[in-house]
Design a protein around this motif. Structure first.
Motif, PDB file in Angstrom:
ATOM      1  N   TYR A 161       0.836  -1.208   0.000  1.00 54.23           N
ATOM      2  CA  TYR A 161       0.000   0.000   0.000  1.00 54.23           C
ATOM      3  C   TYR A 161       0.868   1.255   0.000  1.00 54.23           C
ATOM      4  O   TYR A 161       0.602   2.202  -0.749  1.00 54.23           O
ATOM      5  CB  TYR A 161      -0.925   0.001   1.209  1.00 54.23           C
ATOM      6  N   GLN A 162       1.905   1.273   0.823  1.00 52.55           N
ATOM      7  CA  GLN A 162       2.784   2.439   0.893  1.00 52.55           C
ATOM      8  C   GLN A 162       3.491   2.683  -0.441  1.00 52.55           C
ATOM      9  O   GLN A 162       3.632   3.830  -0.876  1.00 52.55           O
ATOM     10  CB  GLN A 162       3.809   2.252   2.013  1.00 52.55           C
ATOM     11  N   ALA A 163       3.921   1.594  -1.106  1.00 49.13           N
ATOM     12  CA  ALA A 163       4.584   1.733  -2.409  1.00 49.13           C
ATOM     13  C   ALA A 163       3.606   2.268  -3.457  1.00 49.13           C
ATOM     14  O   ALA A 163       3.934   3.171  -4.235  1.00 49.13           O
ATOM     15  CB  ALA A 163       5.149   0.387  -2.851  1.00 49.13           C
ATOM     16  N   ASP A 164       2.397   1.703  -3.473  1.00 47.35           N
ATOM     17  CA  ASP A 164       1.392   2.157  -4.438  1.00 47.35           C
ATOM     18  C   ASP A 164       0.954   3.589  -4.153  1.00 47.35           C
ATOM     19  O   ASP A 164       0.708   4.366  -5.077  1.00 47.35           O
ATOM     20  CB  ASP A 164       0.173   1.226  -4.413  1.00 47.35           C
ATOM     21  N   SER A 165       0.865   3.928  -2.874  1.00 42.54           N
ATOM     22  CA  SER A 165       0.473   5.285  -2.498  1.00 42.54           C
ATOM     23  C   SER A 165       1.540   6.292  -2.927  1.00 42.54           C
ATOM     24  O   SER A 165       1.219   7.393  -3.414  1.00 42.54           O
ATOM     25  CB  SER A 165       0.251   5.365  -0.986  1.00 42.54           C
ATOM     26  N   LYS A 166       2.806   5.905  -2.779  1.00 39.56           N
ATOM     27  CA  LYS A 166       3.910   6.780  -3.204  1.00 39.56           C
ATOM     28  C   LYS A 166       3.873   6.968  -4.720  1.00 39.56           C
ATOM     29  O   LYS A 166       4.059   8.085  -5.227  1.00 39.56           O
ATOM     30  CB  LYS A 166       5.232   6.173  -2.776  1.00 39.56           C
ATOM     31  N   GLY A 167       3.630   5.875  -5.448  1.00 44.91           N
ATOM     32  CA  GLY A 167       3.526   5.970  -6.900  1.00 44.91           C
ATOM     33  C   GLY A 167       2.346   6.820  -7.325  1.00 44.91           C
ATOM     34  O   GLY A 167       2.433   7.590  -8.293  1.00 44.91           O
ATOM     35  N   PHE A 168       1.250   6.693  -6.598  1.00 41.79           N
ATOM     36  CA  PHE A 168       0.057   7.491  -6.893  1.00 41.79           C
ATOM     37  C   PHE A 168       0.346   8.973  -6.691  1.00 41.79           C
ATOM     38  O   PHE A 168      -0.051   9.804  -7.514  1.00 41.79           O
ATOM     39  CB  PHE A 168      -1.094   7.050  -5.999  1.00 41.79           C
ATOM     40  N   ASP A 169       1.033   9.306  -5.607  1.00 42.53           N
ATOM     41  CA  ASP A 169       1.369  10.708  -5.339  1.00 42.53           C
ATOM     42  C   ASP A 169       2.240  11.289  -6.460  1.00 42.53           C
ATOM     43  O   ASP A 169       2.073  12.454  -6.850  1.00 42.53           O
ATOM     44  CB  ASP A 169       2.096  10.833  -4.001  1.00 42.53           C
ATOM     45  N   ALA A 170       3.156  10.468  -6.977  1.00 44.85           N
ATOM     46  CA  ALA A 170       4.017  10.919  -8.083  1.00 44.85           C
ATOM     47  C   ALA A 170       3.178  11.162  -9.338  1.00 44.85           C
ATOM     48  O   ALA A 170       3.410  12.131 -10.080  1.00 44.85           O
ATOM     49  CB  ALA A 170       5.098   9.880  -8.365  1.00 44.85           C
ATOM     50  N   ARG A 171       2.214  10.298  -9.579  1.00 41.90           N
ATOM     51  CA  ARG A 171       1.327  10.475 -10.732  1.00 41.90           C
ATOM     52  C   ARG A 171       0.486  11.748 -10.596  1.00 41.90           C
ATOM     53  O   ARG A 171       0.275  12.478 -11.578  1.00 41.90           O
ATOM     54  CB  ARG A 171       0.401   9.268 -10.876  1.00 41.90           C
ATOM     55  N   VAL A 172       0.011  12.002  -9.397  1.00 42.23           N
ATOM     56  CA  VAL A 172      -0.789  13.213  -9.160  1.00 42.23           C
ATOM     57  C   VAL A 172       0.054  14.461  -9.398  1.00 42.23           C
ATOM     58  O   VAL A 172      -0.398  15.432 -10.019  1.00 42.23           O
ATOM     59  CB  VAL A 172      -1.358  13.225  -7.722  1.00 42.23           C
ATOM     60  N   GLU A 173       1.298  14.426  -8.927  1.00 39.27           N
ATOM     61  CA  GLU A 173       2.196  15.571  -9.120  1.00 39.27           C
ATOM     62  C   GLU A 173       2.445  15.815 -10.608  1.00 39.27           C
ATOM     63  O   GLU A 173       2.405  16.968 -11.080  1.00 39.27           O
ATOM     64  CB  GLU A 173       3.522  15.314  -8.403  1.00 39.27           C
ATOM     65  N   ALA A 174       2.699  14.732 -11.349  1.00 40.30           N
ATOM     66  CA  ALA A 174       2.918  14.854 -12.793  1.00 40.30           C
ATOM     67  C   ALA A 174       1.638  15.323 -13.496  1.00 40.30           C
ATOM     68  O   ALA A 174       1.694  16.113 -14.447  1.00 40.30           O
ATOM     69  CB  ALA A 174       3.366  13.512 -13.364  1.00 40.30           C
ATOM     70  N   HIS A 175       0.509  14.865 -13.011  1.00 42.99           N
ATOM     71  CA  HIS A 175      -0.778  15.241 -13.599  1.00 42.99           C
ATOM     72  C   HIS A 175      -1.051  16.732 -13.402  1.00 42.99           C
ATOM     73  O   HIS A 175      -1.500  17.420 -14.325  1.00 42.99           O
ATOM     74  CB  HIS A 175      -1.891  14.411 -12.948  1.00 42.99           C
ATOM     75  N   ASN A 176      -0.756  17.221 -12.223  1.00 44.35           N
ATOM     76  CA  ASN A 176      -0.953  18.649 -11.953  1.00 44.35           C
ATOM     77  C   ASN A 176      -0.009  19.509 -12.795  1.00 44.35           C
ATOM     78  O   ASN A 176      -0.385  20.585 -13.278  1.00 44.35           O
ATOM     79  CB  ASN A 176      -0.731  18.936 -10.467  1.00 44.35           C
ATOM     80  N   LYS A 177       1.213  19.018 -12.975  1.00 41.59           N
ATOM     81  CA  LYS A 177       2.179  19.729 -13.811  1.00 41.59           C
ATOM     82  C   LYS A 177       1.688  19.752 -15.262  1.00 41.59           C
ATOM     83  O   LYS A 177       1.801  20.775 -15.953  1.00 41.59           O
ATOM     84  CB  LYS A 177       3.545  19.060 -13.731  1.00 41.59           C
ATOM     85  N   ALA A 178       1.140  18.621 -15.719  1.00 37.67           N
ATOM     86  CA  ALA A 178       0.611  18.539 -17.086  1.00 37.67           C
ATOM     87  C   ALA A 178      -0.548  19.514 -17.271  1.00 37.67           C
ATOM     88  O   ALA A 178      -0.694  20.129 -18.333  1.00 37.67           O
ATOM     89  CB  ALA A 178       0.152  17.118 -17.390  1.00 37.67           C
ATOM     90  N   ARG A 179      -1.364  19.656 -16.233  1.00 35.11           N
ATOM     91  CA  ARG A 179      -2.494  20.588 -16.313  1.00 35.11           C
ATOM     92  C   ARG A 179      -2.000  22.016 -16.528  1.00 35.11           C
ATOM     93  O   ARG A 179      -2.567  22.768 -17.345  1.00 35.11           O
ATOM     94  CB  ARG A 179      -3.330  20.513 -15.028  1.00 35.11           C
ATOM     95  N   GLU A 180      -0.950  22.392 -15.807  1.00 34.51           N
ATOM     96  CA  GLU A 180      -0.394  23.737 -15.969  1.00 34.51           C
ATOM     97  C   GLU A 180       0.187  23.925 -17.377  1.00 34.51           C
ATOM     98  O   GLU A 180       0.022  24.987 -17.989  1.00 34.51           O
ATOM     99  CB  GLU A 180       0.690  23.969 -14.916  1.00 34.51           C
ATOM    100  N   GLU A 181       0.872  22.894 -17.870  1.00 31.84           N
ATOM    101  CA  GLU A 181       1.468  22.975 -19.198  1.00 31.84           C
ATOM    102  C   GLU A 181       0.388  23.083 -20.276  1.00 31.84           C
ATOM    103  O   GLU A 181       0.531  23.852 -21.237  1.00 31.84           O
ATOM    104  CB  GLU A 181       2.344  21.750 -19.451  1.00 31.84           C
ATOM    105  N   ILE A 182      -0.684  22.313 -20.126  1.00 31.62           N
ATOM    106  CA  ILE A 182      -1.779  22.364 -21.097  1.00 31.62           C
ATOM    107  C   ILE A 182      -2.440  23.734 -21.073  1.00 31.62           C
ATOM    108  O   ILE A 182      -2.752  24.312 -22.117  1.00 31.62           O
ATOM    109  CB  ILE A 182      -2.817  21.267 -20.793  1.00 31.62           C
ATOM    110  N   SER A 183      -2.644  24.259 -19.857  1.00 31.65           N
ATOM    111  CA  SER A 183      -3.266  25.575 -19.732  1.00 31.65           C
ATOM    112  C   SER A 183      -2.427  26.634 -20.441  1.00 31.65           C
ATOM    113  O   SER A 183      -2.961  27.490 -21.165  1.00 31.65           O
ATOM    114  CB  SER A 183      -3.422  25.925 -18.247  1.00 31.65           C
ATOM    115  N   GLY A 184      -1.108  26.584 -20.247  1.00 34.29           N
ATOM    116  CA  GLY A 184      -0.223  27.541 -20.914  1.00 34.29           C
ATOM    117  C   GLY A 184      -0.238  27.370 -22.418  1.00 34.29           C
ATOM    118  O   GLY A 184      -0.214  28.356 -23.167  1.00 34.29           O
TER     119      GLY A 184
END
Length: 223
Positions: A161-184
């Motif tokens: 669970y901790q490993a999957d949760s860490k991977g999920f957090d990384a995906r969320v961070e990348a997803h938020n970054k992608a949102r900013e890039e798309i907006s720009g």
């Protein structure tokens, strides 16, 4: 022949201007002996040069290509967003199940320890015969043997669970970054469309220039 420049990104319609000249055969009004008011000739509208038309057509082509790319990126973003929401729900469910499992293990462990103390007390105080004590000890050993695999399984589940949760957090961070890039990128694309409208929308041009430029663009695209 004159035509209007029409874009999928910013379609515009403008009717061709027709020059009007003074009427040399204007009739005289017999009542007031006045000549009817002549129509003033309008200045001829300037056409886009071939270079200007080329820039407009190429700009429109680029804008349409960018629009397709942005749409594809947004579609991928939305797909990943839906996956993240589903994975978040699954992780939340796993977390709840893990907490419940650990809580039950702790409860059963406390009960087992209490049972062990009870066995010791009865044996020490002589409140039970040897057979009864032996039976209680066997029960304790059986329960203890079941406890270890449960603890191991809970620990493994926690690590996963901790490993999957860490991977999920990384995906969320990348997803938020992608949102900013798309907006720009969308903002930049809309600015390009606005610039195209200002320079090219509703502008007239020579059809011969258009035909020549289309051949140029087709040849460039074939290379």
């Amino acid at each position: 022949m004159k035509r209007l420049l029409i874009s999928l990104a910013a379609a515009a319609v403008l009717l061709p201007a027709h020059a009007q000249t003074a009427n040399p055969n204007a009739k005289v009004d017999p009542k007031n002996n006045k000549v009817s008011k002549p129509v003033v000739e309008k200045p001829k509208e300037k056409l886009l040069s071939r270079d200007e038309l080329r820039a407009c057509m190429k700009g429109n082509q680029d804008n349409e290509a960018e629009a397709r790319e942005v749409k594809a990126i947004e579609t991928a973003y939305n797909t990943e967003h839906a996956k993240l929401l589903a994975d978040k729900e699954e992780l939340t469910k796993r977390s709840q199940e893990l907490l419940a499992s650990v809580s039950k293990i702790k409860e059963d462990r406390e009960s087992l320890l209490k049972f062990g103390e009870e066995i010791k007390a009865k044996a020490k105080e002589g409140k039970a015969d040897k057979d009864e004590i032996k039976k209680m000890q066997d029960e304790y050993a059986a329960r203890a043997a079941q406890m270890d695999p449960r603890i191991d399984a809970a620990n493994k589940a926690k690590e996963a669970y901790q490993a999957d949760s860490k991977g999920f957090d990384a995906r969320v961070e990348a997803h938020n970054k992608a949102r900013e890039e798309i907006s720009g990128r969308v903002d930049k694309h809309m600015d390009a469309i606005d610039d195209w409208k200002a320079s090219c929308a509703n502008k007239k041009y020579d059809e011969a220039d258009e035909i020549a430029i289309k051949k140029e663009l087709a040849a460039a695209g074939a290379k």
